[in-house]
Design a protein around this motif. Structure first.
Motif, PDB file in Angstrom:
ATOM      1  N   ASP A  23       2.915 -13.328   1.170  1.00  0.00           N
ATOM      2  CA  ASP A  23       2.954 -12.769  -0.180  1.00  0.00           C
ATOM      3  C   ASP A  23       3.812 -13.580  -1.143  1.00  0.00           C
ATOM      4  O   ASP A  23       3.482 -13.683  -2.334  1.00  0.00           O
ATOM      5  CB  ASP A  23       3.478 -11.324  -0.136  1.00  0.00           C
ATOM      6  N   ALA A  36       2.937  -7.356   3.134  1.00  0.00           N
ATOM      7  CA  ALA A  36       2.984  -6.131   2.320  1.00  0.00           C
ATOM      8  C   ALA A  36       4.309  -5.991   1.595  1.00  0.00           C
ATOM      9  O   ALA A  36       4.885  -4.907   1.522  1.00  0.00           O
ATOM     10  CB  ALA A  36       2.708  -4.898   3.179  1.00  0.00           C
ATOM     11  N   VAL A  67       2.383  -5.673  -3.228  1.00  0.00           N
ATOM     12  CA  VAL A  67       1.629  -4.422  -3.164  1.00  0.00           C
ATOM     13  C   VAL A  67       1.346  -3.914  -4.573  1.00  0.00           C
ATOM     14  O   VAL A  67       0.238  -3.443  -4.870  1.00  0.00           O
ATOM     15  CB  VAL A  67       2.379  -3.370  -2.331  1.00  0.00           C
ATOM     16  N   ASN A 109      -2.254  -3.313  -6.340  1.00  0.00           N
ATOM     17  CA  ASN A 109      -2.548  -2.060  -7.031  1.00  0.00           C
ATOM     18  C   ASN A 109      -2.977  -2.295  -8.474  1.00  0.00           C
ATOM     19  O   ASN A 109      -3.751  -1.528  -9.042  1.00  0.00           O
ATOM     20  CB  ASN A 109      -1.317  -1.152  -6.996  1.00  0.00           C
ATOM     21  N   THR A 143      -3.302  -8.098   1.232  1.00  0.00           N
ATOM     22  CA  THR A 143      -2.190  -8.563   2.046  1.00  0.00           C
ATOM     23  C   THR A 143      -2.406  -8.062   3.461  1.00  0.00           C
ATOM     24  O   THR A 143      -3.298  -7.240   3.710  1.00  0.00           O
ATOM     25  CB  THR A 143      -0.829  -8.082   1.489  1.00  0.00           C
ATOM     26  N   PHE A 197      -0.566  -6.057   6.478  1.00  0.00           N
ATOM     27  CA  PHE A 197       0.556  -5.167   6.769  1.00  0.00           C
ATOM     28  C   PHE A 197       0.935  -5.302   8.233  1.00  0.00           C
ATOM     29  O   PHE A 197       0.161  -4.952   9.125  1.00  0.00           O
ATOM     30  CB  PHE A 197       0.158  -3.725   6.450  1.00  0.00           C
ATOM     31  N   ILE A 201      -4.571  -4.778   3.956  1.00  0.00           N
ATOM     32  CA  ILE A 201      -4.329  -3.827   2.872  1.00  0.00           C
ATOM     33  C   ILE A 201      -5.097  -4.282   1.633  1.00  0.00           C
ATOM     34  O   ILE A 201      -4.886  -5.393   1.130  1.00  0.00           O
ATOM     35  CB  ILE A 201      -2.832  -3.715   2.537  1.00  0.00           C
ATOM     36  N   LYS A 233      -6.577  -2.541  -2.267  1.00  0.00           N
ATOM     37  CA  LYS A 233      -6.130  -1.527  -3.219  1.00  0.00           C
ATOM     38  C   LYS A 233      -6.453  -0.121  -2.737  1.00  0.00           C
ATOM     39  O   LYS A 233      -5.635   0.801  -2.880  1.00  0.00           O
ATOM     40  CB  LYS A 233      -6.753  -1.779  -4.594  1.00  0.00           C
ATOM     41  N   ILE A 288      -3.887   1.410   0.044  1.00  0.00           N
ATOM     42  CA  ILE A 288      -2.434   1.356  -0.145  1.00  0.00           C
ATOM     43  C   ILE A 288      -1.807   2.709   0.169  1.00  0.00           C
ATOM     44  O   ILE A 288      -0.805   2.796   0.895  1.00  0.00           O
ATOM     45  CB  ILE A 288      -2.084   0.915  -1.582  1.00  0.00           C
ATOM     46  N   LEU A 303       0.269   2.632   3.520  1.00  0.00           N
ATOM     47  CA  LEU A 303       1.650   2.297   3.188  1.00  0.00           C
ATOM     48  C   LEU A 303       2.461   3.474   2.683  1.00  0.00           C
ATOM     49  O   LEU A 303       3.627   3.641   3.053  1.00  0.00           O
ATOM     50  CB  LEU A 303       1.679   1.164   2.148  1.00  0.00           C
ATOM     51  N   VAL A 319       5.536   1.525  -5.200  1.00  0.00           N
ATOM     52  CA  VAL A 319       4.265   0.831  -5.445  1.00  0.00           C
ATOM     53  C   VAL A 319       4.047   0.664  -6.935  1.00  0.00           C
ATOM     54  O   VAL A 319       3.631  -0.400  -7.414  1.00  0.00           O
ATOM     55  CB  VAL A 319       3.099   1.599  -4.803  1.00  0.00           C
TER      56      VAL A 319
END
Length: 414
Positions: free
Chosen positions: A290, A321, A326, A330, A337, A339, A387, A389, A392, A396, A407
């Motif tokens: 990331d 993540a 994240v 979103n 990503t 996780f 992960i 959108k 999430i 998560l 987030v």
């Protein structure tokens, strides 16, 4: 047992023998409910018949009545505090070990190899009973591991395999080849070549992509790359994917020390040399972390590719993540990503080190894959998840890894 001698006089059970026995009996990390982010998950006890919490129960000891946990120290060497991931790992391991009664010497090395070497030397000198090491350079610790072996100190390699030494007792990590497969899969989904179930859509492209890899001195970078390239290569061979820069080897794609700024500069250079400074089409970027993804995205946005995927920003993958990414997912900026629930990784490290300190062997679920150049290191592998959108919240937020407020803000409140 490990081939080097154990300091039998320094071996003891933690407050609860049952936690380590659960590992030896076939239950690894995640065998009970998922812990909170600040928790290692080692405290799985309660009235539900699960594993007793470390430090609870009787004070019986293994190893013939040797010292109890509170008289033992575990050294924990983490690579850096520049990544929120490593801060969380270090804190989770420390808190879980302290709950089990151990004294913990946690050190971060700021991505400096001599600093990490000196920190581990000092842990050994100060009488650490076990070491958990996430190495900066997996080939740079032979002297320290020799010293640990001479002192009978078991070594747990944490997430990054320590190479070129027989004195690595155990390895806890994720299925890193599969992480690479997942990174490539998320890129293909973002391009429309695959749907989210992994089925081909019939989309033939061609799509222009560029490839990024991690730091060559991190053994995991090679597993990520191999998994990703084995997944992407058939589509490159068929012409569905093209790499206009021609940079398709890990040496060309590598990013020393996983630095965000280095990835941003390389993306800028690629855009200048192969895409007319941003005037030609780039559809996607394989990014294995990331932090690199955010640097890549900054370069793309600055070059005029748009601010979101909807208005032209290429699809960019990622890993870990991290909360900043994240939020980008979103917000339709980063596409995906991977996780890796590091709470479970910390838990497994604690289970493994407790087994050694009780003069037992931790459970391994892979005894073939991780050859460090001298030996195949027995390993415990955990699973990871892509992960997007749309998951999430379920993956998560509902698991307690991040809150919805985190987030939305992109900032950790931990």
């Amino acid at each position: 047992m490990s081939t080097h001698l154990r300091r039998i006089t320094a071996i003891a059970a933690a407050g609860t023998l049952t936690l380590a026995l659960a590992a030896c009996g076939g239950e690894g990390a995640g065998s009970s409910s998922t812990p909170s982010p600040a928790d290692t998950g080692a405290d799985n006890g309660g009235d539900d018949g699960g594993t007793a919490a470390p430090g609870d129960g009787d004070d019986s000891t293994a190893g013939g009545g040797a010292a109890p946990a509170e008289d033992m120290t575990v050294g924990v060497a983490m690579p850096t505090q520049t990544s929120e991931r490593w801060i969380a790992d270090g804190n989770s391991v420390k808190e879980g070990l302290e709950e089990a009664g151990y004294t913990v010497d946690l050190q971060f090395a700021n991505d400096d190899i001599p600093t990490q070497s000196n920190q581990i030397d000092q842990m050994i000198t100060n009488g650490a009973d076990a070491l958990i090491i996430a190495a900066i350079d997996g080939t740079a610790l032979s002297t320290q591991l020799d010293a640990a072996a001479s002192a009978g100190i078991p070594v747990i390699s944490y997430d990054r395999l320590i190479r070129d030494s027989e004195n690595v007792d155990f390895y806890v990590t994720f299925d890193n080849y599969n992480v690479g497969v997942q990174q490539a899969t998320s890129l293909l989904v973002g391009l429309g070549v695959l749907d989210e179930s992994g089925e081909e859509t019939g989309e033939e492209g061609p799509f222009n992509i560029e490839l990024f890899a991690g730091s060559l001195d991190d053994n995991n970078a090679h597993f990520f790359w191999d998994g990703a390239m084995d997944t992407l290569q058939p589509y490159m061979d068929s012409g569905v994917l093209e790499v206009p820069s021609g940079q398709t080897t890990i040496q060309q794609a590598a990013t020393l020390r996983w630095q965000q700024e280095t990835a941003q500069r390389r993306m800028e250079d690629l855009l200048t040399s192969s895409y007319g400074g941003g005037s030609e089409q780039l559809d996607g970027v394989l990014s294995p972390y990331d932090g690199l993804s955010r640097g890549i995205i900054t370069a793309l946005q600055n070059a005029g590719y748009g601010q979101t995927i909807e208005d032209g920003l290429p699809v960019v993958s990622g890993q870990d993540a991290e909360i900043a990414s994240v939020k980008l997912i979103n917000d339709d900026v980063q596409y995906a990503t991977i996780f890796k629930d590091t709470r479970l990784l910390a838990e497994q490290a604690i289970i493994s080190v407790q087994a050694y300190l009780q003069d037992q062997e931790p459970e391994a679920n892979d005894t073939e894959t991780y050859d460090n150049g001298v030996k195949v290191v027995p390993s415990y592998l955990l699973e990871s998840e892509i992960i997007y959108k749309d998951n999430i919240v379920s993956s998560l937020v509902d698991s307690g890894y991040w809150t919805q407020d985190e987030v939305d803000s992109g900032v950790s409140g931990k």
